[in-house]
Design an enzyme around this catalytic site. Sequence first.
Site, PDB file in Angstrom:
ATOM      1  N   LYS A   1       0.818  -1.221   0.000  1.00  0.00           N
ATOM      2  CA  LYS A   1       0.000   0.000   0.000  1.00  0.00           C
ATOM      3  C   LYS A   1       0.847   1.263   0.000  1.00  0.00           C
ATOM      4  O   LYS A   1       0.461   2.257  -0.609  1.00  0.00           O
ATOM      5  CB  LYS A   1      -1.025   0.000   1.127  1.00  0.00           C
ATOM      6  CG  LYS A   1      -0.475   0.086   2.511  1.00  0.00           C
ATOM      7  CD  LYS A   1      -1.577  -0.105   3.543  1.00  0.00           C
ATOM      8  CE  LYS A   1      -1.011  -0.618   4.838  1.00  0.00           C
ATOM      9  NZ  LYS A   1       0.150   0.115   5.366  1.00  0.00           N
TER      10      LYS A   1
ATOM     11  N   ARG B   1      -7.119   2.569  10.696  1.00  0.00           N
ATOM     12  CA  ARG B   1      -6.706   1.175  10.827  1.00  0.00           C
ATOM     13  C   ARG B   1      -7.627   0.405  11.761  1.00  0.00           C
ATOM     14  O   ARG B   1      -7.374  -0.754  12.041  1.00  0.00           O
ATOM     15  CB  ARG B   1      -5.291   1.141  11.409  1.00  0.00           C
ATOM     16  CG  ARG B   1      -4.285   0.339  10.622  1.00  0.00           C
ATOM     17  CD  ARG B   1      -2.964   0.501  11.350  1.00  0.00           C
ATOM     18  NE  ARG B   1      -1.895  -0.279  10.835  1.00  0.00           N
ATOM     19  CZ  ARG B   1      -1.049   0.115   9.887  1.00  0.00           C
ATOM     20  NH1 ARG B   1      -1.209   1.262   9.280  1.00  0.00           N
ATOM     21  NH2 ARG B   1      -0.057  -0.656   9.531  1.00  0.00           N
TER      22      ARG B   1
ATOM     23  N   ARG C   1      11.810  -7.593   2.903  1.00  0.00           N
ATOM     24  CA  ARG C   1      11.898  -6.189   3.303  1.00  0.00           C
ATOM     25  C   ARG C   1      12.749  -6.037   4.563  1.00  0.00           C
ATOM     26  O   ARG C   1      13.493  -5.068   4.706  1.00  0.00           O
ATOM     27  CB  ARG C   1      10.486  -5.624   3.536  1.00  0.00           C
ATOM     28  CG  ARG C   1      10.454  -4.124   3.650  1.00  0.00           C
ATOM     29  CD  ARG C   1       9.062  -3.578   3.479  1.00  0.00           C
ATOM     30  NE  ARG C   1       8.233  -3.784   4.662  1.00  0.00           N
ATOM     31  CZ  ARG C   1       6.974  -3.376   4.756  1.00  0.00           C
ATOM     32  NH1 ARG C   1       6.390  -2.768   3.740  1.00  0.00           N
ATOM     33  NH2 ARG C   1       6.286  -3.569   5.846  1.00  0.00           N
TER      34      ARG C   1
ATOM     35  N   ARG D   1      13.834  -2.818   8.505  1.00  0.00           N
ATOM     36  CA  ARG D   1      12.771  -2.327   9.392  1.00  0.00           C
ATOM     37  C   ARG D   1      12.576  -3.320  10.523  1.00  0.00           C
ATOM     38  O   ARG D   1      12.220  -4.464  10.305  1.00  0.00           O
ATOM     39  CB  ARG D   1      11.465  -2.163   8.606  1.00  0.00           C
ATOM     40  CG  ARG D   1      11.069  -0.708   8.436  1.00  0.00           C
ATOM     41  CD  ARG D   1       9.811  -0.559   7.640  1.00  0.00           C
ATOM     42  NE  ARG D   1       8.627  -0.986   8.373  1.00  0.00           N
ATOM     43  CZ  ARG D   1       7.396  -0.792   7.934  1.00  0.00           C
ATOM     44  NH1 ARG D   1       7.189  -0.188   6.789  1.00  0.00           N
ATOM     45  NH2 ARG D   1       6.365  -1.201   8.642  1.00  0.00           N
TER      46      ARG D   1
ATOM     47  N   ARG E   1       1.793  -8.077  13.703  1.00  0.00           N
ATOM     48  CA  ARG E   1       1.150  -7.063  12.859  1.00  0.00           C
ATOM     49  C   ARG E   1       0.062  -7.687  11.999  1.00  0.00           C
ATOM     50  O   ARG E   1      -0.987  -7.092  11.782  1.00  0.00           O
ATOM     51  CB  ARG E   1       2.193  -6.347  11.999  1.00  0.00           C
ATOM     52  CG  ARG E   1       2.955  -5.288  12.815  1.00  0.00           C
ATOM     53  CD  ARG E   1       4.296  -4.973  12.212  1.00  0.00           C
ATOM     54  NE  ARG E   1       4.200  -4.377  10.906  1.00  0.00           N
ATOM     55  CZ  ARG E   1       5.035  -4.628   9.895  1.00  0.00           C
ATOM     56  NH1 ARG E   1       6.020  -5.474  10.043  1.00  0.00           N
ATOM     57  NH2 ARG E   1       4.886  -4.014   8.745  1.00  0.00           N
TER      58      ARG E   1
HETATM   59  P1  ADP Z   1       2.652  -1.764   7.664  1.00  0.00           P
HETATM   60  O1  ADP Z   1       1.382  -1.475   6.965  1.00  0.00           O
HETATM   61  O2  ADP Z   1       3.634  -2.465   6.781  1.00  0.00           O
HETATM   62  O3  ADP Z   1       2.443  -2.466   8.966  1.00  0.00           O
HETATM   63  P2  ADP Z   1       3.021   1.051   8.459  1.00  0.00           P
HETATM   64  O4  ADP Z   1       4.204   1.883   8.133  1.00  0.00           O
HETATM   65  O5  ADP Z   1       1.711   1.456   7.864  1.00  0.00           O
HETATM   66  O6  ADP Z   1       3.426  -0.422   8.019  1.00  0.00           O
HETATM   67  O7  ADP Z   1       2.845   0.968  10.047  1.00  0.00           O
HETATM   68  C1  ADP Z   1       3.902   0.644  10.905  1.00  0.00           C
HETATM   69  C2  ADP Z   1       3.440   0.692  12.373  1.00  0.00           C
HETATM   70  O8  ADP Z   1       3.042   2.025  12.715  1.00  0.00           O
HETATM   71  C3  ADP Z   1       2.226  -0.164  12.713  1.00  0.00           C
HETATM   72  O9  ADP Z   1       2.564  -1.499  12.979  1.00  0.00           O
HETATM   73  C4  ADP Z   1       1.689   0.560  13.954  1.00  0.00           C
HETATM   74  O10 ADP Z   1       2.433   0.259  15.105  1.00  0.00           O
HETATM   75  C5  ADP Z   1       1.938   2.015  13.602  1.00  0.00           C
HETATM   76  N1  ADP Z   1       0.758   2.610  12.917  1.00  0.00           N
HETATM   77  C6  ADP Z   1       0.700   3.023  11.616  1.00  0.00           C
HETATM   78  N2  ADP Z   1      -0.517   3.502  11.324  1.00  0.00           N
HETATM   79  C7  ADP Z   1      -1.269   3.380  12.443  1.00  0.00           C
HETATM   80  C8  ADP Z   1      -2.612   3.682  12.774  1.00  0.00           C
HETATM   81  N3  ADP Z   1      -3.457   4.208  11.880  1.00  0.00           N
HETATM   82  N4  ADP Z   1      -3.034   3.432  14.045  1.00  0.00           N
HETATM   83  C9  ADP Z   1      -2.212   2.924  14.968  1.00  0.00           C
HETATM   84  N5  ADP Z   1      -0.933   2.600  14.719  1.00  0.00           N
HETATM   85  C10 ADP Z   1      -0.453   2.815  13.470  1.00  0.00           C
END
Ligand code: ADP
Length: 183
Positions: free
Chosen positions: A9, A84, A123, A129, A140
């Site tokens: 995404k 989310r 990744r 990461r 996750r």
């Molecule tokens: P991915 O979709 O690969 O898990 P992201 O960069 O979108 O990676 O998110 C990384 C982390 O950031 C998540 O695992 C969470 O801990 C935090 N995070 C991101 N977006 C949100 C959100 N909308 N609400 C709560 N935590 C979030």
Amino acid sequence: MFGPPGAGKGTQAVRLAQRAKVAHIASGDLFRENVGSDTELGRLAKTYMDRGDLVPDEVTIRMVLDRMDRADAAGGYVLDGFPRNEVQAAALDDALSGRGETIEYAVLLECQREELLRRLVGRAKAEGRADDAPEVADERLRVYDEQTMPLVNYYENQGKLRRLNGEQPMDCVTDNLCEAIGA
Ligand code: ADP
């Protein structure tokens, strides 16, 4: 834009924002910036991110809504990774309706579990990461199923859901995305 970790995404959201000439707002990037500059928000967020859990709604919602108020988002935006869960989605709807605005589309990028795990391992090696490490990636994915999947119904009921197959070549996904939302 939502989908499980590893569905792609981030990549697609950046491309769409460039094509549509709107802002790209990624909650994960905003958290990582805060972690990088060691802000109070970053220190808090890190404790959740390191476990693969969601950062609490209150701080997340405030952070994203603040970002949406910046000048570059006045002409529109792609939200990447936010909302989310249903609390965040409802807060977003509320905030937007107060401004006479609304989310146009909710795009779900789908991908089978086996392929996600394969990509996350890749990744973790390529980008280092920490939250792509196997145990954290598992968490996750679990959190995604439990908290984010309900958004499928939420947006389907609003008639805004567009589903995309995230397992196709990247350019193909981009074409499908632009077609799905008329960008
Ligand atoms: P991915 O979709 O690969 O898990 P992201 O960069 O979108 O990676 O998110 C990384 C982390 O950031 C998540 O695992 C969470 O801990 C935090 N995070 C991101 N977006 C949100 C959100 N909308 N609400 C709560 N935590 C979030």
